[in-house]
Design a protein around this motif. Structure first.
Motif, PDB file in Angstrom:
ATOM      1  N   TYR A 363       0.843  -1.211   0.000  1.00  0.00           N
ATOM      2  CA  TYR A 363       0.000   0.000   0.000  1.00  0.00           C
ATOM      3  C   TYR A 363       0.872   1.253   0.000  1.00  0.00           C
ATOM      4  O   TYR A 363       0.605   2.205  -0.755  1.00  0.00           O
ATOM      5  CB  TYR A 363      -0.924  -0.001   1.214  1.00  0.00           C
ATOM      6  CG  TYR A 363      -1.599   1.331   1.445  1.00  0.00           C
ATOM      7  CD1 TYR A 363      -2.704   1.720   0.685  1.00  0.00           C
ATOM      8  CD2 TYR A 363      -1.098   2.219   2.400  1.00  0.00           C
ATOM      9  CE1 TYR A 363      -3.296   2.964   0.871  1.00  0.00           C
ATOM     10  CE2 TYR A 363      -1.692   3.468   2.597  1.00  0.00           C
ATOM     11  CZ  TYR A 363      -2.777   3.831   1.830  1.00  0.00           C
ATOM     12  OH  TYR A 363      -3.363   5.069   2.011  1.00  0.00           O
ATOM     13  N   ARG A 364       1.895   1.259   0.851  1.00  0.00           N
ATOM     14  CA  ARG A 364       2.757   2.446   0.926  1.00  0.00           C
ATOM     15  C   ARG A 364       3.489   2.686  -0.383  1.00  0.00           C
ATOM     16  O   ARG A 364       3.619   3.833  -0.846  1.00  0.00           O
ATOM     17  CB  ARG A 364       3.762   2.298   2.069  1.00  0.00           C
ATOM     18  CG  ARG A 364       3.157   2.422   3.448  1.00  0.00           C
ATOM     19  CD  ARG A 364       4.232   2.425   4.516  1.00  0.00           C
ATOM     20  NE  ARG A 364       3.661   2.533   5.864  1.00  0.00           N
ATOM     21  CZ  ARG A 364       4.402   2.619   6.967  1.00  0.00           C
ATOM     22  NH1 ARG A 364       5.727   2.565   6.885  1.00  0.00           N
ATOM     23  NH2 ARG A 364       3.817   2.728   8.141  1.00  0.00           N
ATOM     24  N   LEU A 365       3.987   1.642  -1.007  1.00  0.00           N
ATOM     25  CA  LEU A 365       4.701   1.801  -2.276  1.00  0.00           C
ATOM     26  C   LEU A 365       3.769   2.327  -3.363  1.00  0.00           C
ATOM     27  O   LEU A 365       4.162   3.169  -4.191  1.00  0.00           O
ATOM     28  CB  LEU A 365       5.328   0.468  -2.697  1.00  0.00           C
ATOM     29  CG  LEU A 365       6.451  -0.059  -1.798  1.00  0.00           C
ATOM     30  CD1 LEU A 365       6.923  -1.431  -2.281  1.00  0.00           C
ATOM     31  CD2 LEU A 365       7.625   0.912  -1.747  1.00  0.00           C
ATOM     32  N   ASP A 366       2.539   1.827  -3.358  1.00  0.00           N
ATOM     33  CA  ASP A 366       1.563   2.332  -4.326  1.00  0.00           C
ATOM     34  C   ASP A 366       1.243   3.800  -4.056  1.00  0.00           C
ATOM     35  O   ASP A 366       1.095   4.605  -4.996  1.00  0.00           O
ATOM     36  CB  ASP A 366       0.275   1.504  -4.252  1.00  0.00           C
ATOM     37  CG  ASP A 366       0.448   0.102  -4.817  1.00  0.00           C
ATOM     38  OD1 ASP A 366       1.423  -0.108  -5.576  1.00  0.00           O
ATOM     39  OD2 ASP A 366      -0.375  -0.783  -4.485  1.00  0.00           O
ATOM     40  N   ARG A 367       1.125   4.144  -2.777  1.00  0.00           N
ATOM     41  CA  ARG A 367       0.823   5.541  -2.408  1.00  0.00           C
ATOM     42  C   ARG A 367       1.978   6.461  -2.809  1.00  0.00           C
ATOM     43  O   ARG A 367       1.746   7.598  -3.254  1.00  0.00           O
ATOM     44  CB  ARG A 367       0.581   5.612  -0.891  1.00  0.00           C
ATOM     45  CG  ARG A 367       0.169   6.965  -0.385  1.00  0.00           C
ATOM     46  CD  ARG A 367      -1.175   7.367  -0.927  1.00  0.00           C
ATOM     47  NE  ARG A 367      -1.635   8.623  -0.336  1.00  0.00           N
ATOM     48  CZ  ARG A 367      -2.292   9.550  -0.995  1.00  0.00           C
ATOM     49  NH1 ARG A 367      -2.595   9.378  -2.286  1.00  0.00           N
ATOM     50  NH2 ARG A 367      -2.704  10.650  -0.401  1.00  0.00           N
ATOM     51  N   ILE A 368       3.212   5.990  -2.671  1.00  0.00           N
ATOM     52  CA  ILE A 368       4.382   6.767  -3.092  1.00  0.00           C
ATOM     53  C   ILE A 368       4.326   7.030  -4.592  1.00  0.00           C
ATOM     54  O   ILE A 368       4.615   8.140  -5.058  1.00  0.00           O
ATOM     55  CB  ILE A 368       5.680   6.020  -2.710  1.00  0.00           C
ATOM     56  CG1 ILE A 368       5.874   6.057  -1.191  1.00  0.00           C
ATOM     57  CG2 ILE A 368       6.898   6.616  -3.427  1.00  0.00           C
ATOM     58  CD1 ILE A 368       6.974   5.137  -0.695  1.00  0.00           C
ATOM     59  N   VAL A 376       8.830   2.401  -8.028  1.00  0.00           N
ATOM     60  CA  VAL A 376      10.032   1.738  -7.505  1.00  0.00           C
ATOM     61  C   VAL A 376      10.440   0.554  -8.357  1.00  0.00           C
ATOM     62  O   VAL A 376      11.572   0.056  -8.249  1.00  0.00           O
ATOM     63  CB  VAL A 376       9.823   1.272  -6.045  1.00  0.00           C
ATOM     64  CG1 VAL A 376       9.671   2.462  -5.116  1.00  0.00           C
ATOM     65  CG2 VAL A 376       8.640   0.325  -5.943  1.00  0.00           C
ATOM     66  N   ASN A 377       9.549   0.074  -9.214  1.00  0.00           N
ATOM     67  CA  ASN A 377       9.883  -1.065 -10.079  1.00  0.00           C
ATOM     68  C   ASN A 377      10.540  -0.629 -11.387  1.00  0.00           C
ATOM     69  O   ASN A 377      10.989  -1.470 -12.159  1.00  0.00           O
ATOM     70  CB  ASN A 377       8.618  -1.877 -10.388  1.00  0.00           C
ATOM     71  CG  ASN A 377       8.038  -2.515  -9.133  1.00  0.00           C
ATOM     72  OD1 ASN A 377       8.780  -3.063  -8.322  1.00  0.00           O
ATOM     73  ND2 ASN A 377       6.725  -2.447  -8.974  1.00  0.00           N
TER      74      ASN A 377
END
Length: 403
Positions: A363-368, A376-377
């Motif tokens: 969730y945090r990575l998607d929010r970033i 990030v990918n």
């Protein structure tokens, strides 16, 4: 025949035999001990204060010459028991047994008084020598690590402390929860580990500003790894390779961390390696790096970030300020990114390190990505984000306002 009643050649013979017994010490260290001892026994009087002062001076002289106290006492005591058989009262013992008893009492007291003064003079001199050596060593360490002394003179002094600075040397700096001092037994343990069983390694171990400093010859990487392994072994458990704190079993309260600068030649190279090791420790603290050994060569990219503050500030403002809109602020998001990059992009490990669920990390990575537009990918986005969050840690953002 001297006024002592003991022939001069007998006194010389006794002195020579006593010196041989003591491992070949110079006869001169006896001074007039045998003569005044013979006079005291002959006259039945204890040694006078001025005579005893001379033995204190002999003790000081022996200490300055590097004579061992055990050998010095052996010289005096061996000479004394050999002198006994040469004394007139002992030679004439059958005709006057009481004289032998009186002579024994005087002699034992005289030897006791003389040896006491001898040992006291020796110990006082040794303490003075040790203080001067410690002071000289401390001065050398300070001059070597600050680079404030004459380079040629420093090279000459270095050999006296076991360093030959013509070849490459590196500096390792150890920091711990408890400050290091030169009298800490752990310093001696590290010294033994670094200098080797014969104590002939090209290295210097000392404390400075509460940290432990090891200057050592570093002709190749194997030499550096060998010394770091020795230091780590002497320090005992600190943190494992994952950064988890281990239980301390040695006299070092809390965890420790070693930083090593890159090898360089000459005295100025030692200064550069020392400063590099200190910078590495500072960077490790600011970046929350918990590895037990921090190599300055691995932190060069971070130094680039530190040295170009305007560019780093601009990068943070451009990429990370949108994270301030996240629930809980930018801090948790930055911590998530740091953990994610440290885990090599492994979401499950990131979750374990942060004590979160995998779903929460995702969730945090998607929010970033939503807030910053960076994925990030994607390799390019990932590189930019990694540099930005490292810069944020170095500048303590968002806790500290960007300037």
């Amino acid at each position: 025949m001297s006024r002592t009643g003991v022939p001069d050649d007998a006194i010389r013979r006794v002195a020579a035999a006593g010196a041989d017994d003591a491992g070949g010490l110079p006869v001169e260290l006896l001074g007039d001990f045998l003569y005044v001892l013979s006079v005291a026994v002959c006259e039945g009087k204890p040694l006078q204060r001025r005579q005893l002062h001379r033995f204190r001076a002999r003790g000081e002289e022996a200490a300055q010459q590097g004579v061992a106290l055990r050998a010095l006492l052996d010289l005096y005591l061996s000479s004394a028991w050999r002198l006994w058989r040469e004394l007139p009262a002992v030679i004439a013992a059958q005709s006057d047994p009481n004289a032998v008893v009186a002579a024994g009492e005087v002699m034992l007291r005289a030897v006791d008084d003389a040896v006491a003064e001898l040992a006291e003079g020796f110990q006082l001199a040794r303490r003075s020598l040790v203080r001067s050596q410690v002071s000289a060593r401390r001065e050398f360490v300070d001059d070597l690590l600050t680079g404030g002394a004459d380079v040629v003179g420093l090279l000459d002094r270095a050999s006296g402390f076991g360093l030959h600075l013509s070849g490459p040397h590196a500096v390792a700096v150890v920091t711990a929860a408890r400050e290091f001092t030169d009298d800490n037994p752990l310093v001696r343990a590290v010294e033994r580990a670094v200098l080797g069983s014969k104590g002939d390694a090209d290295a210097l171990v000392a404390s400075k500003s509460g940290k432990l400093v090891v200057v050592f010859a570093a002709p190749d990487r194997d030499a550096v790894d060998h010394v770091l392994a020795g230091i780590r072994s002497a320090l005992g458990p600190g943190t494992d390779d994952d950064g988890r704190v281990q239980l301390q079993r040695r006299p070092l309260d809390g965890t420790w961390q070693i930083a090593v600068g890159r090898p360089r030649t000459t005295a100025s190279g030692v200064v550069a390696s020392y400063r590099e090791a200190l910078d590495a420790l500072d960077l490790a603290q600011r970046l929350s790096l918990t590895a037990p050994i921090i190599d300055a060569r691995d932190l060069l990219v971070y130094r680039v970030l530190v040295n170009d503050r305007p560019a780093v500030t601009d990068l943070i403002r451009t990429l990370l300020t949108p994270l301030l809109e996240a629930r809980g602020g930018a801090g948790p998001m930055i911590d998530t990114l740091l953990a994610y990059f440290s885990a090599g992009g492994n979401t499950a490990k990131t979750a374990r390190d942060l004590h979160l669920s995998v779903r929460a990390v995702t969730y945090r990575l998607d929010r970033i990505r939503e807030l910053t537009g960076q994925n990030v990918n994607d390799p390019n986005d990932s590189f930019a984000l990694h540099a930005a969050v490292l810069g944020a840690k170095l500048l303590d953002w968002p806790a500290t306002e960007l300037t």
